[in-house]
Design an enzyme around this catalytic site. Structure first.
Site, mmCIF file in Angstrom:
data_model
loop_
_atom_site.group_PDB
_atom_site.id
_atom_site.type_symbol
_atom_site.label_atom_id
_atom_site.label_comp_id
_atom_site.label_asym_id
_atom_site.label_seq_id
_atom_site.Cartn_x
_atom_site.Cartn_y
_atom_site.Cartn_z
ATOM 1 N N GLY A 15 0.822 -1.205 0.000
ATOM 2 C CA GLY A 15 0.000 0.000 0.000
ATOM 3 C C GLY A 15 0.852 1.249 0.000
ATOM 4 N N GLY A 21 1.392 4.665 3.679
ATOM 5 C CA GLY A 21 2.300 3.689 3.095
ATOM 6 C C GLY A 21 3.427 4.338 2.319
ATOM 7 N N SER A 144 -6.659 0.932 13.051
ATOM 8 C CA SER A 144 -7.275 2.248 13.194
ATOM 9 C C SER A 144 -7.839 2.366 14.599
ATOM 10 C CB SER A 144 -8.405 2.406 12.170
ATOM 11 O OG SER A 144 -9.206 3.539 12.449
ATOM 12 N N TYR A 157 -15.927 -0.366 7.303
ATOM 13 C CA TYR A 157 -14.538 -0.061 7.653
ATOM 14 C C TYR A 157 -14.256 -0.419 9.110
ATOM 15 C CZ TYR A 157 -10.281 2.816 8.194
ATOM 16 O OH TYR A 157 -9.014 3.264 8.457
#
Length: 343
Positions: A15, A21, A144, A157
């Site tokens: 990523g 990333g 996250s 998500y």
């Protein structure tokens, strides 16, 4: 458990075409690591490799979609074929969908899970055999704060990030049980100013936004590079992430009340955006192959992150507690005042 110095490492950053990333790959290369970068965006990978080579770093790229295990496995194979081993594997890719749960299609929910959760698991599956062969190393998963507390408009998500915490915890303890000296870290950033907000598929009628404050993606990259040398279980990035984590532990109901008051409007910018506008949900968006997003004016410093990296003084826990208590008090007063105003 001892990890190699960064300048002796071979690092695979999945990523790496944009956002966290991309900055992570650049930081590893500047510190002397040999870097393999991968993503869906061929143009983004080309530009990051060129930038690394421009300052004398070593890097190669491979285009890969993390939904496909064979393609993720090919990243690991190419890393070993080129540089002989893997010392650190960093997994960052994620796609975003901004919609209420009842306005989310089954195939959309599944796609978020396939990229944001299953892709992370595929990364660990591909890297682990090589780390075991080397006899040590680091698996670093970018989760996250939503792995601890879900937000409205982001059910898929948040489900994926909660799932990352689940498999990472199980995998970590299994490796410890079998006495493998492999560090497994979950990094949980707060709201970060990356192109994630540009790239998300939105059904809100407007460009999505994070709940302020925003933090610089370089803080997350700093954390990644740190844990690649210093085995760390979990790392929260951003003072607001630490505060929300503590508040969620103390009173989930209070967090519910705060999100009911502020969590919906704050995720809606004033910029109109249709569901059909360009997004990276299924295909990359080359013009967003950059580190920073569009909310730079709302980025603030994070004062306590540096203390988390001080193993001698062990101030991290104290710092997190202090900022959490302070923020909890402020948020509680804000919630009470809001409820009074409503009454």
């Amino acid at each position: 458990m001892q990890l190699k110095p960064i300048n002796q490492q071979v690092v695979s950053v999945v990523g790496a075409s944009s956002g966290i990333g991309r900055e992570t790959a650049l930081q590893f290369a500047r510190r002397g690591a040999k870097v393999v970068v991968s993503a869906r965006s061929k143009s983004g990978l080309k530009s990051v490799v060129e930038e690394i080579r421009s300052f004398g770093g070593e890097a190669i790229s491979i285009v890969a979609d993390v939904q496909e295990f064979d393609q993720v496995n090919a990243i690991a194979d190419k890393t070993v074929e080129t540089f002989g081993r893997i010392d650190t594997w960093v997994h960052t890719p994620a796609v975003g969908l901004f919609a209420t749960f009842d306005n989310t299609k089954p195939e959309e929910f599944k796609h978020v899970i396939d990229v944001d959760l299953v892709g992370q698991a595929y990364g660990a599956m591909a890297a682990l055999p090589h780390l075991k062969r080397e006899g040590r190393g680091a698996l670093i998963h970018i989760s996250s704060m939503e792995g601890r507390r879900s937000l409205p408009y982001q059910s898929a998500y948040a489900a994926a990030k909660h799932g990352i915490e689940g498999f990472v915890e199980a995998m970590r303890i299994e490796l410890q049980h079998d006495k493998w000296p492999i560090s497994v870290t979950s990094i949980k950033p707060g709201v970060i100013n990356t192109p994630f907000w540009n790239n998300g598929l939105t059904k809100l009628g407007v460009k999505p936004a994070g709940i302020p404050p925003y933090y610089d993606p370089r803080l997350v990259a700093d954390a990644v590079v740190y844990v690649a040398e210093h085995p760390t279980r979990d790392l929260l990035v951003g003072d607001a992430a630490k505060a929300l984590d503590l508040l969620q532990r103390i009173s989930p109901g209070l967090v519910d009340s705060l999100l009911l008051q502020f969590g919906f409007d704050l995720q809606r910018s004033s910029e109109p955006k249709s569901e059909n506008a360009p997004n990276n949900f299924y295909q990359p968006v080359p013009e967003h192959d950059r580190i920073d997003g569009d909310y730079k004016t709302q980025v603030i410093p994070s004062f306590f992150d540096a203390l988390d990296k001080n193993p001698v003084l062990q101030w991290g826990a104290i710092a997190s507690l202090a900022v959490g208590i302070a923020a909890t008090g402020v948020l509680a007063l804000l919630a009470v005042q809001t409820l009074k105003n409503k009454g």
